[in-house]
Write a protein that holds these residues in place. Sequence first.
Motif, PDB file in Angstrom:
ATOM      1  N   GLU A  25       0.831  -1.196   0.000  1.00 15.45           N
ATOM      2  CA  GLU A  25       0.000   0.000   0.000  1.00 15.45           C
ATOM      3  C   GLU A  25       0.873   1.256   0.000  1.00 15.45           C
ATOM      4  O   GLU A  25       2.003   1.241   0.505  1.00 15.45           O
ATOM      5  CB  GLU A  25      -0.919  -0.001   1.214  1.00 15.45           C
ATOM      6  CG  GLU A  25      -1.945  -1.124   1.189  1.00 15.45           C
ATOM      7  CD  GLU A  25      -2.883  -1.093   2.372  1.00 15.45           C
ATOM      8  OE1 GLU A  25      -3.949  -1.722   2.290  1.00 15.45           O
ATOM      9  OE2 GLU A  25      -2.540  -0.450   3.392  1.00 15.45           O
ATOM     10  N   CYS A  26       0.330   2.327  -0.562  1.00 18.61           N
ATOM     11  CA  CYS A  26       1.092   3.576  -0.596  1.00 18.61           C
ATOM     12  C   CYS A  26       0.151   4.772  -0.626  1.00 18.61           C
ATOM     13  O   CYS A  26      -1.039   4.654  -0.947  1.00 18.61           O
ATOM     14  CB  CYS A  26       2.034   3.627  -1.809  1.00 18.61           C
ATOM     15  SG  CYS A  26       1.210   3.840  -3.406  1.00 18.61           S
ATOM     16  N   VAL A  27       0.703   5.929  -0.261  1.00 21.37           N
ATOM     17  CA  VAL A  27       0.030   7.208  -0.463  1.00 21.37           C
ATOM     18  C   VAL A  27       0.968   8.082  -1.282  1.00 21.37           C
ATOM     19  O   VAL A  27       2.194   7.911  -1.247  1.00 21.37           O
ATOM     20  CB  VAL A  27      -0.334   7.900   0.866  1.00 21.37           C
ATOM     21  CG1 VAL A  27      -1.344   7.070   1.643  1.00 21.37           C
ATOM     22  CG2 VAL A  27       0.900   8.175   1.715  1.00 21.37           C
ATOM     23  N   ILE A  28       0.381   9.013  -2.001  1.00 12.27           N
ATOM     24  CA  ILE A  28       1.155   9.909  -2.865  1.00 12.27           C
ATOM     25  C   ILE A  28       0.965  11.325  -2.324  1.00 12.27           C
ATOM     26  O   ILE A  28      -0.156  11.813  -2.233  1.00 12.27           O
ATOM     27  CB  ILE A  28       0.675   9.814  -4.318  1.00 12.27           C
ATOM     28  CG1 ILE A  28       0.800   8.375  -4.804  1.00 12.27           C
ATOM     29  CG2 ILE A  28       1.483  10.764  -5.210  1.00 12.27           C
ATOM     30  CD1 ILE A  28      -0.122   8.026  -5.954  1.00 12.27           C
ATOM     31  N   VAL A  29       2.070  11.966  -1.950  1.00 12.93           N
ATOM     32  CA  VAL A  29       2.014  13.284  -1.336  1.00 12.93           C
ATOM     33  C   VAL A  29       2.414  14.351  -2.355  1.00 12.93           C
ATOM     34  O   VAL A  29       3.487  14.288  -2.943  1.00 12.93           O
ATOM     35  CB  VAL A  29       2.942  13.370  -0.110  1.00 12.93           C
ATOM     36  CG1 VAL A  29       2.857  14.762   0.523  1.00 12.93           C
ATOM     37  CG2 VAL A  29       2.592  12.295   0.915  1.00 12.93           C
ATOM     38  N   PHE A  43       4.025   6.970 -12.438  1.00 11.72           N
ATOM     39  CA  PHE A  43       3.194   5.766 -12.575  1.00 11.72           C
ATOM     40  C   PHE A  43       4.042   4.518 -12.770  1.00 11.72           C
ATOM     41  O   PHE A  43       3.690   3.441 -12.263  1.00 11.72           O
ATOM     42  CB  PHE A  43       2.208   5.924 -13.723  1.00 11.72           C
ATOM     43  CG  PHE A  43       1.275   7.103 -13.593  1.00 11.72           C
ATOM     44  CD1 PHE A  43       1.033   7.700 -12.364  1.00 11.72           C
ATOM     45  CD2 PHE A  43       0.642   7.630 -14.719  1.00 11.72           C
ATOM     46  CE1 PHE A  43       0.178   8.790 -12.240  1.00 11.72           C
ATOM     47  CE2 PHE A  43      -0.216   8.709 -14.613  1.00 11.72           C
ATOM     48  CZ  PHE A  43      -0.445   9.296 -13.370  1.00 11.72           C
ATOM     49  N   ASP A  44       5.150   4.631 -13.493  1.00 16.81           N
ATOM     50  CA  ASP A  44       6.006   3.464 -13.705  1.00 16.81           C
ATOM     51  C   ASP A  44       6.581   2.961 -12.386  1.00 16.81           C
ATOM     52  O   ASP A  44       6.688   1.738 -12.172  1.00 16.81           O
ATOM     53  CB  ASP A  44       7.149   3.796 -14.672  1.00 16.81           C
ATOM     54  CG  ASP A  44       6.719   3.763 -16.127  1.00 16.81           C
ATOM     55  OD1 ASP A  44       5.562   3.408 -16.400  1.00 16.81           O
ATOM     56  OD2 ASP A  44       7.556   4.092 -16.997  1.00 16.81           O
ATOM     57  N   PHE A  45       6.961   3.880 -11.499  1.00 19.40           N
ATOM     58  CA  PHE A  45       7.493   3.430 -10.206  1.00 19.40           C
ATOM     59  C   PHE A  45       6.416   2.682  -9.428  1.00 19.40           C
ATOM     60  O   PHE A  45       6.677   1.613  -8.855  1.00 19.40           O
ATOM     61  CB  PHE A  45       7.995   4.612  -9.379  1.00 19.40           C
ATOM     62  CG  PHE A  45       8.554   4.209  -8.039  1.00 19.40           C
ATOM     63  CD1 PHE A  45       9.879   3.819  -7.926  1.00 19.40           C
ATOM     64  CD2 PHE A  45       7.757   4.184  -6.902  1.00 19.40           C
ATOM     65  CE1 PHE A  45      10.399   3.411  -6.695  1.00 19.40           C
ATOM     66  CE2 PHE A  45       8.262   3.784  -5.675  1.00 19.40           C
ATOM     67  CZ  PHE A  45       9.591   3.391  -5.569  1.00 19.40           C
ATOM     68  N   ILE A  46       5.226   3.221  -9.406  1.00 18.21           N
ATOM     69  CA  ILE A  46       4.127   2.577  -8.679  1.00 18.21           C
ATOM     70  C   ILE A  46       3.822   1.209  -9.274  1.00 18.21           C
ATOM     71  O   ILE A  46       3.711   0.201  -8.548  1.00 18.21           O
ATOM     72  CB  ILE A  46       2.886   3.481  -8.707  1.00 18.21           C
ATOM     73  CG1 ILE A  46       3.136   4.746  -7.877  1.00 18.21           C
ATOM     74  CG2 ILE A  46       1.654   2.731  -8.173  1.00 18.21           C
ATOM     75  CD1 ILE A  46       2.064   5.808  -8.019  1.00 18.21           C
ATOM     76  N   ASP A  47       3.708   1.152 -10.576  1.00 17.19           N
ATOM     77  CA  ASP A  47       3.332  -0.103 -11.236  1.00 17.19           C
ATOM     78  C   ASP A  47       4.452  -1.131 -11.206  1.00 17.19           C
ATOM     79  O   ASP A  47       4.204  -2.322 -10.976  1.00 17.19           O
ATOM     80  CB  ASP A  47       2.898   0.175 -12.680  1.00 17.19           C
ATOM     81  CG  ASP A  47       1.662   1.053 -12.760  1.00 17.19           C
ATOM     82  OD1 ASP A  47       0.960   1.185 -11.728  1.00 17.19           O
ATOM     83  OD2 ASP A  47       1.407   1.627 -13.836  1.00 17.19           O
ATOM     84  N   ASP A  48       5.690  -0.684 -11.424  1.00 16.75           N
ATOM     85  CA  ASP A  48       6.816  -1.625 -11.429  1.00 16.75           C
ATOM     86  C   ASP A  48       7.045  -2.251 -10.059  1.00 16.75           C
ATOM     87  O   ASP A  48       7.597  -3.354  -9.954  1.00 16.75           O
ATOM     88  CB  ASP A  48       8.101  -0.918 -11.889  1.00 16.75           C
ATOM     89  CG  ASP A  48       8.080  -0.552 -13.364  1.00 16.75           C
ATOM     90  OD1 ASP A  48       7.189  -1.048 -14.087  1.00 16.75           O
ATOM     91  OD2 ASP A  48       8.938   0.240 -13.790  1.00 16.75           O
ATOM     92  N   LYS A  52      -0.111  -0.391  -4.375  1.00 18.29           N
ATOM     93  CA  LYS A  52      -1.546  -0.101  -4.408  1.00 18.29           C
ATOM     94  C   LYS A  52      -1.784   1.262  -3.770  1.00 18.29           C
ATOM     95  O   LYS A  52      -1.795   1.391  -2.550  1.00 18.29           O
ATOM     96  CB  LYS A  52      -2.325  -1.171  -3.649  1.00 18.29           C
ATOM     97  CG  LYS A  52      -3.833  -0.897  -3.600  1.00 18.29           C
ATOM     98  CD  LYS A  52      -4.546  -1.924  -2.734  1.00 18.29           C
ATOM     99  CE  LYS A  52      -6.040  -1.592  -2.644  1.00 18.29           C
ATOM    100  NZ  LYS A  52      -6.763  -2.546  -1.757  1.00 18.29           N
ATOM    101  N   PRO A  53      -1.980   2.303  -4.568  1.00 20.39           N
ATOM    102  CA  PRO A  53      -2.233   3.623  -3.986  1.00 20.39           C
ATOM    103  C   PRO A  53      -3.562   3.668  -3.239  1.00 20.39           C
ATOM    104  O   PRO A  53      -4.583   3.166  -3.728  1.00 20.39           O
ATOM    105  CB  PRO A  53      -2.262   4.549  -5.216  1.00 20.39           C
ATOM    106  CG  PRO A  53      -1.484   3.822  -6.265  1.00 20.39           C
ATOM    107  CD  PRO A  53      -1.812   2.371  -6.031  1.00 20.39           C
TER     108      PRO A  53
END
Length: 215
Positions: A25-29, A43-48, A52-53
Amino acid sequence: MLDIKCFVFNSISVNTLIIYNESGECVIVDPGNCNMREDTRLFDFIDDNNLKPLMILNTHAHIDHILGNYSTAKKYNIPLAAHPDGKEYYKTAYAYAAAFGMNYNEEETLYPNIDLYDGKLIKIGDDVLEVLFTPGHAKGSCCFYCERQAFVITGDTLFCRGVGRTDLPGGSYEELVDSIRKRLYQLPNETVCYCGHGPETTIGDEKRNNYEITE
């Protein structure tokens, strides 16, 4: 245990942070991504990393910190969380973008659907961020504190050897200093500060060396 990935986005060099842990899990600040190239990097960092935002967190709603709100929320179908005192900035985002020479589609303004308030806890897996209400740089400014790992996301409230400007609407130097002294400077000296612009610092180092904070 939380990890932090920092991206520097847009012409004002905003630090956009992804805070995540082993749960995925993550949050984006403060998503400051303002074009397709910057979107792709985020997005590539999150997806790679198969993250899960959960939500977007805005420390405050100045235009450089919210440019990527819409594209990021649309990509992951996630809510935006911010303090209600700053809602007026979203309404005037287009005008601020024009003043700073930024491209911004007024129709893509995303308004918060989760209210942040002082003391609210944001859960990321088994980890927790606490909201600290720190107005002064802007109405509704907040910081996010992780006591367990001794770090705080300061937005534009506190910088390494500096503080956020207070000459924009809603700003107050006296209120800013009060927020820093009563909220941030009460944290342990070893607390690492991840700022809205520029390098990291610590609470103890700023107490000793930040001459922008006057009596």
